[in-house]
Motif scaffolding. Structure first.
Motif, PDB file in Angstrom:
ATOM      1  N   THR A 189      -4.878  -1.225   1.604  1.00  0.00           N
ATOM      2  CA  THR A 189      -3.632  -0.607   2.042  1.00  0.00           C
ATOM      3  C   THR A 189      -2.638  -0.684   0.895  1.00  0.00           C
ATOM      4  N   HIS A 190      -2.252   0.476   0.390  1.00  0.00           N
ATOM      5  CA  HIS A 190      -1.366   0.536  -0.766  1.00  0.00           C
ATOM      6  C   HIS A 190       0.094   0.485  -0.338  1.00  0.00           C
ATOM      7  N   ILE A 191       0.964   0.228  -1.303  1.00  0.00           N
ATOM      8  CA  ILE A 191       2.398   0.343  -1.080  1.00  0.00           C
ATOM      9  C   ILE A 191       2.700   1.756  -0.574  1.00  0.00           C
ATOM     10  N   TYR A 192       3.616   1.855   0.365  1.00  0.00           N
ATOM     11  CA  TYR A 192       4.016   3.069   1.082  1.00  0.00           C
ATOM     12  C   TYR A 192       3.065   3.411   2.225  1.00  0.00           C
ATOM     13  N   ALA A 193       1.978   2.627   2.397  1.00  0.00           N
ATOM     14  CA  ALA A 193       1.159   2.765   3.599  1.00  0.00           C
ATOM     15  C   ALA A 193       1.473   1.538   4.480  1.00  0.00           C
ATOM     16  N   GLY A 194       0.785   1.372   5.566  1.00  0.00           N
ATOM     17  CA  GLY A 194       0.962   0.183   6.392  1.00  0.00           C
ATOM     18  C   GLY A 194       2.186   0.227   7.295  1.00  0.00           C
ATOM     19  N   ASN A 195       2.708   1.415   7.558  1.00  0.00           N
ATOM     20  CA  ASN A 195       3.874   1.575   8.439  1.00  0.00           C
ATOM     21  C   ASN A 195       3.545   1.052   9.843  1.00  0.00           C
ATOM     22  N   PRO A 196       4.292   0.048  10.338  1.00  0.00           N
ATOM     23  CA  PRO A 196       3.952  -0.561  11.628  1.00  0.00           C
ATOM     24  C   PRO A 196       4.515   0.178  12.838  1.00  0.00           C
ATOM     25  N   LEU A 197       5.349   1.200  12.630  1.00  0.00           N
ATOM     26  CA  LEU A 197       5.975   1.862  13.774  1.00  0.00           C
ATOM     27  C   LEU A 197       4.954   2.709  14.542  1.00  0.00           C
ATOM     28  N   ASP A 198       5.093   2.714  15.849  1.00  0.00           N
ATOM     29  CA  ASP A 198       4.353   3.640  16.708  1.00  0.00           C
ATOM     30  C   ASP A 198       5.132   4.961  16.686  1.00  0.00           C
ATOM     31  N   ARG A 199       4.556   6.002  16.108  1.00  0.00           N
ATOM     32  CA  ARG A 199       5.332   7.224  15.877  1.00  0.00           C
ATOM     33  C   ARG A 199       5.687   7.975  17.162  1.00  0.00           C
ATOM     34  N   VAL A 228      12.707  -0.366  -4.633  1.00  0.00           N
ATOM     35  CA  VAL A 228      12.888  -1.248  -3.477  1.00  0.00           C
ATOM     36  C   VAL A 228      11.576  -1.886  -3.041  1.00  0.00           C
ATOM     37  N   THR A 229      10.447  -1.276  -3.458  1.00  0.00           N
ATOM     38  CA  THR A 229       9.161  -1.826  -3.022  1.00  0.00           C
ATOM     39  C   THR A 229       8.894  -3.200  -3.632  1.00  0.00           C
ATOM     40  N   ASP A 230       9.634  -3.560  -4.688  1.00  0.00           N
ATOM     41  CA  ASP A 230       9.516  -4.914  -5.238  1.00  0.00           C
ATOM     42  C   ASP A 230      10.206  -5.940  -4.335  1.00  0.00           C
ATOM     43  N   LEU A 231      11.116  -5.474  -3.481  1.00  0.00           N
ATOM     44  CA  LEU A 231      11.938  -6.392  -2.691  1.00  0.00           C
ATOM     45  C   LEU A 231      11.441  -6.556  -1.260  1.00  0.00           C
ATOM     46  N   ILE A 232      10.841  -5.508  -0.712  1.00  0.00           N
ATOM     47  CA  ILE A 232      10.552  -5.499   0.722  1.00  0.00           C
ATOM     48  C   ILE A 232       9.056  -5.666   0.979  1.00  0.00           C
ATOM     49  N   SER A 233       8.714  -5.829   2.259  1.00  0.00           N
ATOM     50  CA  SER A 233       7.315  -6.035   2.631  1.00  0.00           C
ATOM     51  C   SER A 233       6.537  -4.723   2.549  1.00  0.00           C
ATOM     52  N   LEU A 234       5.212  -4.848   2.536  1.00  0.00           N
ATOM     53  CA  LEU A 234       4.340  -3.672   2.548  1.00  0.00           C
ATOM     54  C   LEU A 234       4.634  -2.806   3.771  1.00  0.00           C
ATOM     55  N   ALA A 235       4.785  -3.446   4.930  1.00  0.00           N
ATOM     56  CA  ALA A 235       5.050  -2.692   6.158  1.00  0.00           C
ATOM     57  C   ALA A 235       6.345  -1.899   6.029  1.00  0.00           C
ATOM     58  N   ASP A 236       7.379  -2.547   5.490  1.00  0.00           N
ATOM     59  CA  ASP A 236       8.660  -1.850   5.346  1.00  0.00           C
ATOM     60  C   ASP A 236       8.571  -0.715   4.333  1.00  0.00           C
ATOM     61  N   SER A 237       7.713  -0.855   3.308  1.00  0.00           N
ATOM     62  CA  SER A 237       7.580   0.241   2.337  1.00  0.00           C
ATOM     63  C   SER A 237       6.995   1.480   3.014  1.00  0.00           C
ATOM     64  N   GLY A 238       6.149   1.272   4.026  1.00  0.00           N
ATOM     65  CA  GLY A 238       5.608   2.404   4.786  1.00  0.00           C
ATOM     66  C   GLY A 238       6.695   3.127   5.559  1.00  0.00           C
ATOM     67  N   ILE A 239       7.639   2.360   6.084  1.00  0.00           N
ATOM     68  CA  ILE A 239       8.763   2.977   6.806  1.00  0.00           C
ATOM     69  C   ILE A 239       9.641   3.764   5.837  1.00  0.00           C
TER      70      ILE A 239
END
Ligand SMILES: [Zn+2]
Length: 311
Positions: free
Chosen positions: A9-19, A116-127
């Motif tokens: 799972t790369h950065i910008y993937a892994g979005n935890p929201l139910d769309r 910002v991807t250096d600061l936040i979690s993988l999940a948040d980068s997906g959002i």
């Protein structure tokens, strides 16, 4: 139960929201959620996103009270549901009082959506990827491509509708193939003209897929165009959303069927074979002649998979 993430799972993937595909079709439900005290709103300003100034830098979700206090219009880009709460994004680029109020508030800061991807979690980068791509698409698709009439947002941002000719317009994702080509113990890397050449930086060859083309065909065509190399045995590795503005990077490996380079000098400033030792030392940061993309990019992981013998 959340869906299990794929092994890579790369950065910008892994979005935890139910769309919320069913919920977002109910315009009344969306209107109610946009005015609900439990809902959360993520402000984007120009190409930046709000984050908290806490040590762990969460995304800067604000509540309905802040939305109303700052005069932010919730245009209705619904990202999804988490723990029963509706999550929206709001573009405040044209709302100067609101952006100024948030920029001068020490509790928050606006960070570039790439850095910002250096600061936040993988999940948040997906959002962030979802929010940025959505805002960009709506900003660029205000008019119907069929008849030129203004379009209206529907389904919480998953569609724009033309009330003149009834055409439904859906968000675009543009696929790009990116490939590490191997010839035994060496691999093919290149520099795109104008972008990377000043930094001794090489990467996997990449290009947009054409219409009416399979992934394998796109890989073969792009590699041939940029380097003159013919490939065989194209294998899919993993993919990465890349919201600049709305690309999907499709990562592949392939084997060289020919080895003589005939570079496209219009597009590339250099293409060459690098030995496994060269690439391994560059990965370790000890090769002053070769710099590779960082872990934010799928190219890093494609190259790493090859150099470590995983593929
Ligand atoms: Zn139309």
């Amino acid at each position: 139960m959340p869906n299990e993430l794929p092994p890579i799972t790369h950065i910008y993937a892994g979005n935890p929201l139910d769309r919320g595909d069913q919920e977002r079709r109910d315009e009344g439900w969306l209107r109610d959620r946009a005015l609900d005290a439990t809902s959360k709103f993520l402000p984007l300003w120009e190409n930046t996103v709000l984050v908290t100034n806490t040590p762990d830098h969460d995304l800067g979700w604000i509540g309905l009270d802040d939305v109303q206090r700052l005069g932010i219009e919730v245009e209705g880009i619904f990202l999804g549901l988490r723990d029963g709460a509706a999550h929206f994004t709001v573009d405040i680029t044209r709302n100067q009082p609101a952006s100024e109020a948030l920029r001068t508030d020490e509790a928050w800061s606006f960070e570039d959506t790439r850095g910002v991807t250096d600061l936040i979690s993988l999940a948040d980068s997906g959002i962030v990827a979802q929010a940025r791509a959505q805002v960009n698409w709506h900003n660029r698709h205000g008019y119907c491509a069929v008849c030129g009439h203004p379009t209206e947002m529907r389904r919480g941002g998953h569609m724009r509708f033309c009330t003149n000719c009834n055409t439904q317009h859906f968000p675009r994702t543009d696929p790009v193939v990116i490939t590490v080509v191997a010839d035994g113990d060496r691999c093919l890397l290149g520099q795109s003209r104008g972008r990377l050449q000043a930094m001794n930086r090489y990467s996997a060859l990449a290009g947009f897929m054409d219409q009416g083309e399979s992934i394998e065909e796109a890989v073969a065509r792009e590699i041939k165009e940029e380097s003159g190399i013919q490939v065989k045995n194209v294998r899919y590795h993993s993919s990465q959303p890349w919201p600049f503005p709305s690309t999907l990077m499709i990562g592949c490996h392939a084997d060289a069927a020919t080895t003589e380079i005939h570079m496209d000098t219009g597009e590339m400033s250099d293409v060459r074979w690098f030995t496994r030792e060269d690439v391994a030392s560059a990965m370790a940061g000890t090769n002053e002649n070769l710099a590779l993309p960082g872990p934010i990019a799928i190219a890093h992981h494609l190259i790493k998979a090859w150099v470590t013998g995983e593929v």
